[in-house]
Design a protein around this motif. Structure first.
Motif, PDB file in Angstrom:
ATOM      1  N   ARG A 124       1.059   6.222  15.896  1.00 19.21           N
ATOM      2  CA  ARG A 124       1.543   7.028  17.045  1.00 19.21           C
ATOM      3  C   ARG A 124       2.850   6.474  17.610  1.00 19.21           C
ATOM      4  NH1 ARG A 124      -3.963   6.995  17.260  1.00 19.21           N
ATOM      5  NH2 ARG A 124      -4.926   9.054  17.196  1.00 19.21           N
TER       6      ARG A 124
ATOM      7  N   THR B 240       2.353   8.369  11.977  1.00 19.94           N
ATOM      8  CA  THR B 240       1.380   9.243  12.658  1.00 19.94           C
ATOM      9  C   THR B 240       0.165   8.429  13.108  1.00 19.94           C
ATOM     10  OG1 THR B 240       2.095  11.015  11.203  1.00 19.94           O
ATOM     11  CG2 THR B 240       0.066  11.397  12.409  1.00 19.94           C
ATOM     12  N   LEU B 241      -0.295   7.550  12.232  1.00 16.74           N
ATOM     13  CA  LEU B 241      -1.476   6.752  12.589  1.00 16.74           C
ATOM     14  C   LEU B 241      -1.169   5.746  13.698  1.00 16.74           C
ATOM     15  CD1 LEU B 241      -3.056   6.134   9.076  1.00 16.74           C
ATOM     16  CD2 LEU B 241      -4.067   7.445  10.930  1.00 16.74           C
TER      17      LEU B 241
ATOM     18  N   HIS C 223       2.395   9.579  -5.198  1.00 14.66           N
ATOM     19  CA  HIS C 223       2.869  10.957  -5.358  1.00 14.66           C
ATOM     20  C   HIS C 223       3.744  11.413  -4.192  1.00 14.66           C
ATOM     21  CE1 HIS C 223      -0.790  11.188  -2.959  1.00 14.66           C
ATOM     22  NE2 HIS C 223      -0.367  12.339  -2.495  1.00 14.66           N
ATOM     23  N   LEU C 224       3.830  10.578  -3.161  1.00 12.62           N
ATOM     24  CA  LEU C 224       4.662  10.931  -2.000  1.00 12.62           C
ATOM     25  C   LEU C 224       5.950  10.111  -2.009  1.00 12.62           C
ATOM     26  CD1 LEU C 224       1.937  10.991   0.810  1.00 12.62           C
ATOM     27  CD2 LEU C 224       2.808  12.927  -0.480  1.00 12.62           C
ATOM     28  N   THR C 225       6.931  10.576  -1.270  1.00  9.92           N
ATOM     29  CA  THR C 225       8.182   9.821  -1.183  1.00  9.92           C
ATOM     30  C   THR C 225       7.993   8.649  -0.215  1.00  9.92           C
ATOM     31  OG1 THR C 225       8.996  11.085   0.697  1.00  9.92           O
ATOM     32  CG2 THR C 225       9.508  11.960  -1.490  1.00  9.92           C
TER      33      THR C 225
ATOM     34  N   GLU D 117       7.732   9.946   3.269  1.00  5.64           N
ATOM     35  CA  GLU D 117       6.433  10.582   3.562  1.00  5.64           C
ATOM     36  C   GLU D 117       5.343   9.522   3.761  1.00  5.64           C
ATOM     37  OE1 GLU D 117       7.144  14.820   1.219  1.00  5.64           O
ATOM     38  OE2 GLU D 117       6.338  13.116   0.127  1.00  5.64           O
TER      39      GLU D 117
ATOM     40  N   SER E 287       0.858  -1.195   0.000  1.00  2.00           N
ATOM     41  CA  SER E 287       0.000   0.000   0.000  1.00  2.00           C
ATOM     42  C   SER E 287       0.885   1.233   0.000  1.00  2.00           C
ATOM     43  CB  SER E 287      -0.884   0.016   1.245  1.00  2.00           C
ATOM     44  OG  SER E 287      -1.657  -1.148   1.308  1.00  2.00           O
ATOM     45  N   TYR E 288       0.603   2.168  -0.868  1.00  2.00           N
ATOM     46  CA  TYR E 288       1.458   3.358  -0.933  1.00  2.00           C
ATOM     47  C   TYR E 288       0.744   4.512  -1.625  1.00  2.00           C
ATOM     48  CZ  TYR E 288       1.923   1.739  -5.719  1.00  2.00           C
ATOM     49  OH  TYR E 288       1.614   1.328  -6.984  1.00  2.00           O
ATOM     50  N   TYR E 289       1.236   5.718  -1.372  1.00  2.00           N
ATOM     51  CA  TYR E 289       0.791   6.912  -2.101  1.00  2.00           C
ATOM     52  C   TYR E 289       1.894   7.244  -3.094  1.00  2.00           C
ATOM     53  CZ  TYR E 289      -2.673   7.173   1.544  1.00  2.00           C
ATOM     54  OH  TYR E 289      -3.700   6.858   2.388  1.00  2.00           O
TER      55      TYR E 289
ATOM     56  N   GLU F 131       5.782   8.313   7.156  1.00  2.00           N
ATOM     57  CA  GLU F 131       5.341   9.316   8.139  1.00  2.00           C
ATOM     58  C   GLU F 131       3.833   9.202   8.382  1.00  2.00           C
ATOM     59  OE1 GLU F 131       8.773  12.699   7.276  1.00  2.00           O
ATOM     60  OE2 GLU F 131       6.756  13.014   6.496  1.00  2.00           O
ATOM     61  N   ILE F 132       3.091   8.882   7.334  1.00  2.00           N
ATOM     62  CA  ILE F 132       1.635   8.719   7.495  1.00  2.00           C
ATOM     63  C   ILE F 132       1.342   7.547   8.429  1.00  2.00           C
ATOM     64  CG2 ILE F 132      -0.490   8.055   6.255  1.00  2.00           C
ATOM     65  CD1 ILE F 132       0.525   9.756   3.895  1.00  2.00           C
ATOM     66  N   VAL F 133       2.027   6.431   8.175  1.00  2.00           N
ATOM     67  CA  VAL F 133       1.825   5.239   9.018  1.00  2.00           C
ATOM     68  C   VAL F 133       2.296   5.525  10.444  1.00  2.00           C
ATOM     69  CG1 VAL F 133       2.423   2.797   9.294  1.00  2.00           C
ATOM     70  CG2 VAL F 133       2.050   3.729   7.015  1.00  2.00           C
TER      71      VAL F 133
ATOM     72  N   LYS G  85      10.064   9.562  -5.062  1.00  2.00           N
ATOM     73  CA  LYS G  85       8.615   9.329  -5.087  1.00  2.00           C
ATOM     74  C   LYS G  85       8.337   7.839  -5.321  1.00  2.00           C
ATOM     75  CE  LYS G  85       7.071  13.861  -6.410  1.00  2.00           C
ATOM     76  NZ  LYS G  85       6.729  14.728  -7.519  1.00  2.00           N
TER      77      LYS G  85
ATOM     78  N   GLU H 238       6.505  -0.378   6.371  1.00  2.00           N
ATOM     79  CA  GLU H 238       5.266   0.133   6.990  1.00  2.00           C
ATOM     80  C   GLU H 238       4.758  -0.858   8.032  1.00  2.00           C
ATOM     81  OE1 GLU H 238       3.541   2.649   3.134  1.00  2.00           O
ATOM     82  OE2 GLU H 238       2.895   0.600   3.450  1.00  2.00           O
TER      83      GLU H 238
END
Lengths: 253, 304
Positions: B107, B104-105, B92-94, B97, B88-90, B100-102, B129, B145
């Motif tokens: 914590r 943050t979620l 458009h992000l590096t 980044e 799973s990935y975005y 960083e999303i994972v 990217k 992740e």
């Protein structure tokens, strides 16, 4: 909850989503600037009512298309990158849906607020006399804000559940046309069409004198049943959409 | 024995079709548990049910001693990492980044990002990217992740898919090391049996939605009852004698394969074959490969 909210904004980095509403706002401004030249108003007091009515019509055409693009930009990254199956192990599905919707609603809220600012600037630029009344402001927010939220909710659901974003975009464009037709053709089923509510919640009427080619504007009472229907349909649509997302999360089956 | 994952009667039904039937999974702590099965056997569906990604038709899931329900699912899953089917990935992000999303979620402290990047050897590609990544790199990112937050349970669905041979070996070694280095339990699915042979301590085999084997890897190997392999000069004569003696055999690569015989019976049979002019010039025991065991298990469930 703040963490989840923060991640929604982290996800849209570099997607330049704000350009979509900015471009539509600019287009609206140019449209109004063109329209004001050919307008024939009976009195200067009609200027604001002309602007409000004109903006209502322009929003009917542009906001459904903008909502489709906005929703698509917000949701397609999740589908392209198969991220929902990862996110749903760290975040409640319902909350993920709420956060996504809230992000879209934030863009829409800012857009409607920007329209208000643009309206004030436009009136000043063209030396409109007086200003808009509180009733007109509330009616504008109901017409442009509330209806747009309903349109956005529909588009978000379509975008979340469509692997190919052509379908929601086509629905958005079709919505623009349906909404526009609702201004000119009276049909009984408009109440079942969300895009028609820009017209159903119209609060300005007009009289056109064919001989003098002068238009006069007047306030019309708000269609209470249309408002009640919309106020009931919005939470119902939200709850149904949320449940659908929880039980049929795309990419998780 | 203490189990980190335990399911009881786990069932998934789509309409009338049961794709997972009464699965009682028992994954011991701090081991690599290989979850095997042919394509479409129900591996991914089972793993998705463990993670609550799909609704369970019947049965229950217990993770870390707690029965998973809708209310505590996310709290329990905080201690897990997963990589299901594809990364799973975005795009458009590096890579960083995305992590960083994972982070943050989940914590977890930001410094853990550097640790997992090092673990999957992606430090140099972290600022690129993700849409520019190869499939193998995306797979590593998915693994990073999953590893964020040092989960006690890692659920990986075919994690070596799309990797080149060197990458496959690297990921296998990493998975192999996780229980020892970090005390993690790794539940990993694969249809590659050789892979499981190199990684797993315990194995579960699922076929047509049913768990048909679950035990230590050594126990699976015990199923590899040796065959007796005979090379003879005269196959016709040998086959005639074997038929007369009522001993089943198959002809494989110009040799005869017989079921394992006791020493006395084997000696007698070889004697009779020599007397009958079969001309036995080689007799050897042949161990079943893991593939053969797997096929025998999945192909003849009734014999278990």
């Amino acid at each position: 909850m703040l963490g989840e909210w923060k991640t929604e904004w982290m996800k849209v980095r570099r997607r330049k989503i704000a350009l979509v509403p900015a471009a539509f706002l600019l287009f609206t401004f140019l449209w109004l600037s063109w329209a004001v030249r050919s307008s024939h108003m009976e009195s200067e007091e009609d200027s604001w009512m002309w602007l409000l009515m004109c903006l209502g019509l322009v929003n009917t055409i542009l906001i459904p298309a903008m909502s489709a693009m906005l929703a698509s930009r917000l949701c397609d990254a999740e589908l392209k990158g198969n991220t929902l199956k990862l996110l749903c192990t760290m975040e409640e599905k319902g909350r993920l849906f709420d956060m996504k919707l809230l992000t879209g609603a934030s863009y829409m809220g800012v857009y409607v607020a920007a329209e208000l600012v643009m309206m004030a600037a436009f009136g000043r630029m063209h030396n409109f006399a007086g200003g808009i009344t509180l009733r007109q402001l509330v009616c504008f927010l109901l017409q442009s804000g509330l209806v747009s939220m309903g349109v956005l909710l529909l588009q978000m659901l379509l975008s979340l559940f469509s692997a190919n974003q052509i379908l929601p975009l086509a629905v958005g464009l079709a919505g623009s046309f349906l909404g526009l037709f609702s201004w000119f053709i009276r049909l009984p089923f408009w109440r079942a069409v969300v895009w028609a509510y820009y017209n159903l919640l119209g609060y300005i009427g007009q009289n056109w004198d064919e001989s003098s080619r002068i238009v006069s504007y007047y306030e019309v009472p708000l269609d209470r049943w249309a408002l009640i229907t919309l106020l009931a349909a919005l939470p119902a649509g939200y709850i149904l959409g949320r449940q659908l997302f929880i039980h049929r999360t795309p990419g998780c089956g | 024995m203490e189990y980190i994952v335990e399911t009881r009667g786990l069932t998934k039904q789509y309409g009338d079709k049961e794709v997972v039937k009464d699965v009682d999974l028992k994954v011991p702590k701090s081991c690599v548990y290989g979850f095997m099965g042919p394509n479409g056997a129900g591996k991914s569906t089972t793993l998705k049910m463990l993670l609550g990604l799909i609704h369970i038709s019947a049965g229950q899931v217990t993770i870390g001693g707690e029965r998973v329900n809708r209310k505590n699912r996310i709290a329990i899953l905080k201690g897990t990492g997963s990589l299901i089917e594809s990364p799973s990935y975005y795009g458009h992000l590096t890579g960083r980044e995305n992590l960083e999303i994972v982070q943050t979620l989940k914590r977890v402290p930001e410094k853990e990002i550097d640790q997992v990047l090092k673990l999957v050897r992606m430090e140099e590609q972290q600022n690129k990217k993700v849409r520019e990544y190869s499939l193998g790199m995306k797979q590593r990112l998915g693994l990073a992740e999953a590893l964020l937050g040092s989960p006690s349970l890692l659920i990986l669905d075919e994690p070596t898919n799309g990797l080149d041979p060197a990458g496959i070996q690297e990921i296998r070694e990493l998975i192999r090391e996780l229980p020892r280095r970090m005390g993690m339990t790794v539940l990993v699915s694969s249809h590659l049996l050789g892979e499981m042979d190199q990684m797993a301590d315990y194995v579960g085999i699922i076929n047509h939605g049913q768990l048909i084997f679950q035990d230590k890897l050594e126990a699976l190997h015990e199923h590899s009852r040796d065959n007796l392999r005979l090379c003879v000069m005269n196959q016709t004569a040998a086959l005639h004698i074997l038929k007369r003696e009522g001993i089943p055999c198959v002809l494989k690569e110009s040799a005869l394969e017989l079921p394992r015989l006791e020493n006395d019976a084997a000696a007698q049979l070889i004697g009779r074959l020599c007397e009958g002019g079969a001309g036995v010039y080689r007799a050897e025991e042949k161990l079943k490969s893991l593939e053969e065991i797997f096929l025998s298990l999945t192909g003849r469930r009734g014999s278990l």
